[in-house]
Design an enzyme around this catalytic site. Structure first.
Site, PDB file in Angstrom:
ATOM      1  CE  LYS A 144     -19.704   7.047 102.494  1.00 59.36           C
ATOM      2  NZ  LYS A 144     -19.311   6.113 101.427  1.00 59.36           N
ATOM      3  CB  SER A 219     -16.453   8.069  99.707  1.00 59.76           C
ATOM      4  OG  SER A 219     -17.344   6.999  99.556  1.00 59.76           O
ATOM      5  CB  SER A 243     -16.606   4.069  99.082  1.00 58.80           C
ATOM      6  OG  SER A 243     -16.228   4.877  97.988  1.00 58.80           O
TER       7      SER A 243
END
Lengths: 554, 96
Positions: A144, A219, A243
């Site tokens: 990420k 996210s 997330s």
């Protein structure tokens, strides 16, 4: 399952399911408006075989421990049906090809590594020399983009870090490299982790591989979509209020939020320091366990990291054929009453209740438990998260890194650089946090939120003390349409109801695919959340592994 | 408590918004802050505020040893800086 069929499936990127030894077939009740589909059909290798038209790419078959299979094939020197050795070089090439093939539709990556093939070749060499390749050697892993990676840009999904190349690796990234992993690229996210759909990325919107008109969640939406689309074997994400778990649920993959302190946060761009954790996503519990074992552990660079010993999380997992008849006998589960009633789509509640019935068939005792302060967690979380974010993001001033807007005077420069560099959601949260922390407002907001946090921790402690693993849906709905919630920030926040309290208490939680819902012609995954006591990831993973191997066909 | 004043908050947060942005963000923030109001309605006397997670995240090693460590990445850190002049980072003048 024949050897050559297994390897052929590996070559196509999809692995057929191991034979289930779970309880016999049974038909669950059908919900009137939405139909619940089979999730783990026996004997099929792709969803197109099922005649399912998602309108999207073939989604990677769930419950296939890709990383584990890769590792075993590298070590054993298994040969494919074309009689060439399964080498890291070959595997990384396949993944990169598939990554590029799917990327125009899914858009999960912000950056693709230019050195992945070289790294794979280097591992090929080590393997050929008989060196120990490391527990993750050759496995293509996506990271990420709020985790700092020295060799690749790290933007946090924000324009304020456009072009930023960190001079260091996040500890979790460093440990993956030391384990021999090939970092295949950086995945898209909501800016600085603030969001639940990946739509607040400054760069691009990621699509859910199950239905390209829908969000992958957030996210860590890029990581979840990349795993679901087979663009990487597994991925790292971060979880501050859900997330990792919510995108895992939306994309039909496994997501683990470890205990706060289990994995170092050094190198994770801070959003809310008392809530953030680094965690893992994969197509099965085995892979997530492999990943967690590699990244967990004390780090002198993170004062909040725990010195508790890291077990080998894979060791706790028992293959299906070795499971006794009632593998969950003696185990107690508590389904959180406040998460299966009002505010949750009936089809989601039904899928989760079906999963609970399955747990009972495996020998578990499931009771309803109540966490009375549950719903207060959401506003309390947003007060705390916004407040901590307003402090953490003050470092982005355009001076030491990132683009700087020219101005005559320093404060104007700060204001313009930040005003132009940050997106709308980040600005909202900074301003709300600034408000909540303003002199005279502490008692009204921040302190009260912290007091609610205490109550939530107490409720969890009581519920978990009775030896329960807690169960709930991960989200009140399956993946929603792109654009559906962007105009109303509050409606986006309300979707985090099931996940934020876990971060407030710092507990570990696992999101497991447990069923499909049909909505407007698309099949959409639903995740089951399992919550455990601090540092009891082994137990969660063990139970999750039993669940995923035995879940019945519908 | 006074409702949020976007202008004041922007000043404190060193954030410049365009007039259009301010007009849009103001009501959005107010709506969320109203929603935060639920926290006022809970009975919270005698509840300690939790600063951190519920479990102890102990670090057995405690404080690090007081010894010099060389930081080897100075050059790459400095490379990220937008404007430099010699050994200085250049910024606009500060007016008050």
């Amino acid at each position: 399952m024949s050897h050559s069929r297994h390897l052929l499936a590996l070559a196509s990127g999809l692995v057929s399911t191991p034979a289930s030894t779970g309880p016999g077939n049974w038909i669950p009740p059908r919900s009137p408006s939405l139909t619940i589909q089979s999730f783990f059909p026996r004997g099929s290798t792709t969803f197109s075989n099922m005649g399912v038209n998602t309108g999207a790419q073939d989604v990677v078959h769930p419950r296939s421990p890709k990383s584990l299979h890769l590792r075993r094939s590298f070590i054993s020197g298994e040969r494919s049906s074309a009689d060439c050795a399964r080498t890291p070089g070959l595997i990384v090439t396949e993944y990169l090809d598939r990554l590029r093939e799917k990327e125009p539709d899914v858009k999960s990556f912000l950056h693709i590594s230019s050195s992945a093939l070289d790294e794979a070749a280097e591992i090929d060499g080590r393997l050929a020399r008989g060196d120990d390749p490391g527990p993750l050697a050759g496995i293509p892993i996506a990271i990420k983009d709020n985790l700092c990676t020295r060799g690749m840009p790290s933007t946090g999904g924000s324009r304020i870090l456009d072009g930023y190349r960190p001079p260091y690796d996040a500890t979790a990234v460093k440990r993956l490299k030391e384990s021999g992993a090939v970092l295949i690229g950086k995945t898209n996210l909501d800016e600085f982790g603030m969001g639940s759909s990946t739509e607040s990325s400054a760069y691009q919107v990621t699509s859910n591989p199950w239905d390209l008109s829908r969000v992958p969640g957030g996210s860590s939406g890029g990581s979840a979509a990349a795993v679901a689309a087979g663009q990487c074997a597994c991925a790292l994400g971060s979880d501050t209020g859900g997330s990792i778990r919510q995108p895992a649920s939306f994309c039909g993959v496994v997501g683990l939020k470890p205990t706060y302190g289990r994995v170092s946060r050094f190198g994770l761009m801070a959003y809310a320091s008392s809530l953030d954790v680094v965690g893992c996503l994969g197509t099965s519990v085995d892979d997530v366990s492999l990943l967690l074992t590699a990244i967990a552990g004390h780090d002198p660079a993170d004062a909040t990291s725990s010195s508790k010993v890291v077990p080998n999380y894979l060791k706790a997992l028992v293959p299906a054929k070795e499971l006794p008849g009632n593998p969950l006998a003696g185990m107690k589960f508590g389904i959180i009453k406040e998460t299966i009633g009002e505010g949750v789509e009936p089809a989601v509640a039904q899928v989760v209740k079906n999963a609970v019935v399955h747990l009972e068939k495996l020998g578990a005792v499931v009771q309803e438990v109540s966490l009375p302060t549950f719903s207060l967690g959401l506003p309390a979380y947003y007060v705390l998260a916004a407040s901590e974010a307003s402090s953490n993001l003050s470092r982005y001033d355009g001076i030491r890194y990132g683009p700087r807007v020219v101005a005559d005077e320093l404060n104007a420069m700060y204001g313009a650089s930040r005003g132009q560099g940050f997106g709308a959601e980040v600005k909202r949260r900074i301003l709300m946090g600034t408000y909540a922390l303003s002199a005279g407002y502490y008692d009204a907001f921040y302190k009260r939120a912290q007091q609610v946090r205490t109550l939530i921790q107490q409720d969890f402690k009581k519920a978990l003390e009775d030896g329960h693993i807690l169960v709930s849906p991960v989200a009140p709905s399956p993946a929603f349409k792109i654009g559906e919630k962007v105009l109303d920030p509050l409606s986006m926040y309300l979707g985090d109801l099931m996940t934020v309290n876990v971060n407030m208490a710092g507990l570990p939680a696992l999101s497991l695919p447990c069923g499909l819902i049909e909505d407007e012609g698309s099949k959409l995954p639903v995740g089951l959340q399992l919550i455990g006591n601090a540092f009891e990831e082994e137990e969660l993973l063990r139970v999750g592994h039993i669940f995923e191997q035995t879940v019945p066909t519908w | 408590v006074k409702p949020p004043n976007v202008g004041e908050l922007c000043e404190k947060a060193r954030l410049s918004l365009t007039p259009d942005e301010a007009a849009e963000i103001g009501p959005q923030i107010s709506r969320v802050v109203d929603w935060f109001g639920q926290l006022q309605e809970v009975e919270l006397d005698n509840v300690d505020p939790a600063i951190r997670v519920g479990h102890e995240v102990e670090s057995q090693r405690g404080l690090r040893r007081d010894e010099h460590l060389d930081f080897t990445e100075k050059d790459s850190m400095v490379a990220s800086v937008g404007e430099k002049e010699g050994v200085f980072i250049k910024v606009p003048k500060i007016l008050n």
